[in-house]
Design a protein around this motif. Structure first.
Motif, mmCIF file in Angstrom:
data_model
loop_
_atom_site.group_PDB
_atom_site.id
_atom_site.type_symbol
_atom_site.label_atom_id
_atom_site.label_comp_id
_atom_site.label_asym_id
_atom_site.label_seq_id
_atom_site.Cartn_x
_atom_site.Cartn_y
_atom_site.Cartn_z
ATOM 1 N N GLY A 281 -10.904 -31.915 -24.428
ATOM 2 C CA GLY A 281 -10.737 -31.510 -23.040
ATOM 3 C C GLY A 281 -10.260 -30.096 -22.822
ATOM 4 N N GLU A 282 -10.109 -29.321 -23.884
ATOM 5 C CA GLU A 282 -9.666 -27.930 -23.732
ATOM 6 C C GLU A 282 -10.825 -27.085 -23.200
ATOM 7 O OE1 GLU A 282 -8.072 -24.176 -26.470
ATOM 8 O OE2 GLU A 282 -8.722 -26.071 -27.407
ATOM 9 N N HIS A 283 -10.556 -26.289 -22.162
ATOM 10 C CA HIS A 283 -11.572 -25.392 -21.612
ATOM 11 C C HIS A 283 -11.707 -24.192 -22.538
ATOM 12 C CE1 HIS A 283 -12.848 -22.333 -18.320
ATOM 13 N NE2 HIS A 283 -13.887 -22.795 -18.974
ATOM 14 N N LEU A 284 -12.828 -24.131 -23.274
ATOM 15 C CA LEU A 284 -13.032 -23.102 -24.280
ATOM 16 C C LEU A 284 -13.705 -21.854 -23.734
ATOM 17 C CD1 LEU A 284 -14.325 -25.349 -27.205
ATOM 18 C CD2 LEU A 284 -11.978 -24.567 -26.797
ATOM 19 N N ALA A 285 -14.645 -22.016 -22.807
ATOM 20 C CA ALA A 285 -15.426 -20.869 -22.349
ATOM 21 C C ALA A 285 -16.121 -21.193 -21.038
ATOM 22 C CB ALA A 285 -16.471 -20.476 -23.408
ATOM 23 N N THR A 286 -16.539 -20.135 -20.347
ATOM 24 C CA THR A 286 -17.399 -20.251 -19.168
ATOM 25 C C THR A 286 -18.609 -19.365 -19.385
ATOM 26 O OG1 THR A 286 -15.504 -20.627 -17.698
ATOM 27 C CG2 THR A 286 -17.569 -19.923 -16.679
ATOM 28 N N VAL A 287 -19.785 -19.940 -19.254
ATOM 29 C CA VAL A 287 -21.027 -19.180 -19.364
ATOM 30 C C VAL A 287 -21.353 -18.632 -17.977
ATOM 31 C CG1 VAL A 287 -23.464 -19.224 -19.990
ATOM 32 C CG2 VAL A 287 -21.832 -20.704 -21.204
ATOM 33 N N GLU A 288 -21.501 -17.319 -17.873
ATOM 34 C CA GLU A 288 -21.783 -16.664 -16.603
ATOM 35 C C GLU A 288 -23.081 -15.860 -16.710
ATOM 36 O OE1 GLU A 288 -20.133 -16.959 -13.877
ATOM 37 O OE2 GLU A 288 -18.000 -17.309 -14.283
ATOM 38 N N ILE A 289 -23.880 -15.854 -15.657
ATOM 39 C CA ILE A 289 -25.015 -14.954 -15.600
ATOM 40 C C ILE A 289 -24.558 -13.685 -14.884
ATOM 41 C CG2 ILE A 289 -26.554 -16.952 -15.533
ATOM 42 C CD1 ILE A 289 -27.229 -16.245 -12.657
ATOM 43 N N PRO A 290 -25.314 -12.573 -14.989
ATOM 44 C CA PRO A 290 -24.872 -11.319 -14.374
ATOM 45 C C PRO A 290 -24.570 -11.461 -12.890
ATOM 46 C CG PRO A 290 -26.684 -10.890 -15.876
ATOM 47 C CD PRO A 290 -26.545 -12.388 -15.783
ATOM 48 N N ALA A 291 -23.662 -10.637 -12.405
ATOM 49 C CA ALA A 291 -23.165 -10.766 -11.039
ATOM 50 C C ALA A 291 -24.243 -10.510 -9.987
ATOM 51 C CB ALA A 291 -21.999 -9.797 -10.830
ATOM 52 N N ASP A 292 -25.317 -9.802 -10.356
ATOM 53 C CA ASP A 292 -26.367 -9.489 -9.376
ATOM 54 C C ASP A 292 -27.422 -10.590 -9.335
ATOM 55 O OD1 ASP A 292 -27.368 -9.040 -11.872
ATOM 56 O OD2 ASP A 292 -28.380 -7.163 -11.368
ATOM 57 N N HIS A 293 -26.969 -11.839 -9.319
ATOM 58 C CA HIS A 293 -27.883 -12.987 -9.399
ATOM 59 C C HIS A 293 -28.282 -13.494 -8.016
ATOM 60 C CE1 HIS A 293 -24.667 -15.671 -8.149
ATOM 61 N NE2 HIS A 293 -23.900 -15.224 -9.125
ATOM 62 N N GLU A 294 -28.468 -12.632 -7.065
ATOM 63 C CA GLU A 294 -28.779 -13.062 -5.704
ATOM 64 C C GLU A 294 -29.954 -14.036 -5.688
ATOM 65 O OE1 GLU A 294 -29.970 -11.128 -1.355
ATOM 66 O OE2 GLU A 294 -29.519 -9.840 -3.077
ATOM 67 N N GLY A 295 -29.763 -15.151 -5.006
ATOM 68 C CA GLY A 295 -30.828 -16.135 -4.892
ATOM 69 C C GLY A 295 -30.854 -17.167 -5.998
ATOM 70 N N LEU A 296 -29.849 -17.161 -6.880
ATOM 71 C CA LEU A 296 -29.738 -18.179 -7.928
ATOM 72 C C LEU A 296 -28.448 -18.941 -7.701
ATOM 73 C CD1 LEU A 296 -30.994 -16.202 -11.044
ATOM 74 C CD2 LEU A 296 -32.244 -17.817 -9.610
ATOM 75 N N GLU A 297 -28.553 -20.274 -7.612
ATOM 76 C CA GLU A 297 -27.432 -21.064 -7.107
ATOM 77 C C GLU A 297 -26.930 -22.148 -8.037
ATOM 78 O OE1 GLU A 297 -29.047 -22.450 -3.427
ATOM 79 O OE2 GLU A 297 -28.735 -20.536 -2.414
ATOM 80 N N SER A 298 -27.720 -22.537 -9.032
ATOM 81 C CA SER A 298 -27.295 -23.637 -9.905
ATOM 82 C C SER A 298 -27.769 -23.403 -11.327
ATOM 83 C CB SER A 298 -27.850 -24.981 -9.407
ATOM 84 O OG SER A 298 -27.295 -25.336 -8.166
ATOM 85 N N ALA A 299 -26.936 -23.783 -12.291
ATOM 86 C CA ALA A 299 -27.307 -23.812 -13.705
ATOM 87 C C ALA A 299 -27.291 -25.277 -14.120
ATOM 88 C CB ALA A 299 -26.330 -22.993 -14.545
ATOM 89 N N THR A 300 -28.464 -25.877 -14.259
ATOM 90 C CA THR A 300 -28.546 -27.330 -14.353
ATOM 91 C C THR A 300 -28.401 -27.904 -15.753
ATOM 92 O OG1 THR A 300 -30.951 -27.197 -14.522
ATOM 93 C CG2 THR A 300 -30.020 -27.480 -12.316
ATOM 94 N N ASN A 301 -28.847 -27.165 -16.787
ATOM 95 C CA ASN A 301 -28.868 -27.761 -18.122
ATOM 96 C C ASN A 301 -29.057 -26.672 -19.160
ATOM 97 O OD1 ASN A 301 -28.897 -29.755 -20.107
ATOM 98 N ND2 ASN A 301 -30.309 -31.075 -18.977
ATOM 99 N N VAL A 302 -28.935 -27.054 -20.429
ATOM 100 C CA VAL A 302 -29.034 -26.093 -21.526
ATOM 101 C C VAL A 302 -29.685 -26.752 -22.731
ATOM 102 C CG1 VAL A 302 -26.786 -26.637 -22.555
ATOM 103 C CG2 VAL A 302 -27.736 -24.339 -22.839
ATOM 104 N N ALA A 303 -30.379 -25.950 -23.517
ATOM 105 C CA ALA A 303 -30.895 -26.377 -24.816
ATOM 106 C C ALA A 303 -30.462 -25.348 -25.851
ATOM 107 C CB ALA A 303 -32.414 -26.506 -24.800
ATOM 108 N N ILE A 304 -29.857 -25.814 -26.928
ATOM 109 C CA ILE A 304 -29.435 -24.937 -28.023
ATOM 110 C C ILE A 304 -30.413 -25.130 -29.173
ATOM 111 C CG2 ILE A 304 -27.551 -24.258 -29.550
ATOM 112 C CD1 ILE A 304 -25.631 -25.716 -27.640
ATOM 113 N N VAL A 305 -30.902 -24.032 -29.726
ATOM 114 C CA VAL A 305 -31.892 -24.105 -30.798
ATOM 115 C C VAL A 305 -31.368 -24.997 -31.932
ATOM 116 C CG1 VAL A 305 -33.104 -22.779 -32.571
ATOM 117 C CG2 VAL A 305 -32.844 -21.840 -30.268
#
Length: 339
Positions: A281-305
């Motif tokens: 339960g330890e919060h290790l990190a936050t993944v952020e996209i660049p601040a100029d992401h106008e018009g992008l509202e959700s990050a729904t899922n991820v796939a790691i190679v």
């Protein structure tokens, strides 16, 4: 194995009004705000490519369920794609090109996973209350499972497979009503038997096994929490508890992935970001996209190679549907793909 003919879904026109959460519909309520959680470092995601634009027929686009095939191509579903438009897209990451992989005239697919039992792709049809199976080459689609379970239809959102190929599905019942009617459903690998493992959940969304297949992590969208279901030897639930309270503000908990070290990647609906927690339960990190992401509202899922640390994040909003990449904290496994 129950095989059914794929039937049209006249209700897809209602996809814009369905409260699709991982499957959640982008509603323009996203904002920057402070980083959720109580610490952790920032992982900066970089744009890879645009995959979709807003569909005039549904008024939106929403990418979900990224998962790698055996050739290293990335498959992504577009939840609100109308009939005739690609509902599953295959991406060549080396060439940065995308090709239609599957379409039909039925429902709204919210996740994709390859079965370890038969190697086929399984899609959850949120609107149609079904699970659809497709051959690895995109052909031979059929309805693997549909119908009521314990007297109630499903709203299947995400799914995970155990090593034997049995399916574990987050059933997001009650989301529209705002009531805790969500369930976790187990369907045997032949599609013959369905069992409710847990109920009374607050719009079950993400679902993933832990690194040792000892239990399931599930996110509850209406409660902004991650719960843990410890499983017994028969695949039933031995215990259940709240594992992580997510301080998301206006954002809500979407899909979940787990890396080789057991870390949880919690996607956010209502903010284009992802939170990473340790199994404790330890919060290790936050993944952020660049601040100029106008018009992008959700990050729904991820796939790691698989066997690597490059991660691909599905991000959507009025600007369209995009892939972003970042370096994960540990290598990808089956639990880091799709679902």
């Amino acid at each position: 194995m129950r095989r059914h003919t794929i039937r049209p879904l006249a209700a897809l026109a209602a996809a814009g009004t369905l409260a699709l959460t991982g499957c959640a519909a982008d509603d323009g309520s996203a904002g920057e705000g402070a980083t959720p959680g109580d610490g952790g470092r920032t992982l900066h995601a970089q744009r890879v490519m645009q995959l979709t634009q807003v569909h005039p027929q549904t008024g939106m686009t929403l990418l979900e369920g990224p998962t790698f095939d055996e050739d290293g191509h990335l498959l992504v579903v577009d939840v609100t794609a109308p009939a005739g438009e690609p509902k599953v897209i295959r991406v060549d990451l080396d060439e940065e090109t995308a090709q239609p992989f599957h379409t039909d005239d039925r429902g709204a697919y919210t996740s994709a996973q390859f079965s370890p039992y038969d190697g086929r792709i399984y899609l959850t049809d949120f609107a149609g209350g079904a699970v659809v199976s497709i051959a690895p080459d995109g052909g031979d689609p059929y309805t693997f499972f549909s119908g009521d379970i314990d007297g109630a239809p499903m709203n299947p959102d995400d799914l995970a497979f155990d090593p034997e190929g049995n399916l574990y599905i987050s059933d997001s019942r009650g989301m529209t009503e705002g009531e805790p009617l969500g369930r976790v459903v187990r369907i045997d690998r032949d599609g013959e038997e369905a069992t409710v493992l847990a109920d009374g959940l607050a719009a079950t969304n993400g679902i993933s096994f832990d690194a040792g297949y000892d239990g399931l992590w599930i996110s509850e969208l209406l409660a902004n929490r991650i719960s843990y279901l410890r499983l017994d030897a028969e695949g039933g639930v031995a215990s259940r508890h709240t594992a992580v309270h997510v301080d998301g503000g206006i954002a809500q908990t979407d899909s979940i992935a787990v890396d080789a070290d057991g870390n949880l990647y919690q996607a956010l609906h209502g903010r284009p970001a992802m939170l990473v927690y340790s199994p404790h339960g330890e919060h290790l990190a936050t993944v952020e996209i660049p601040a100029d992401h106008e018009g992008l509202e959700s990050a729904t899922n991820v796939a790691i190679v698989p066997g690597g640390t490059t991660a691909y994040l599905t991000v959507s909003g009025p600007a369209g549907g995009y892939l972003y990449s970042f370096e994960a904290l540990a290598e990808g496994t089956r639990q880091s793909n799709g679902g």
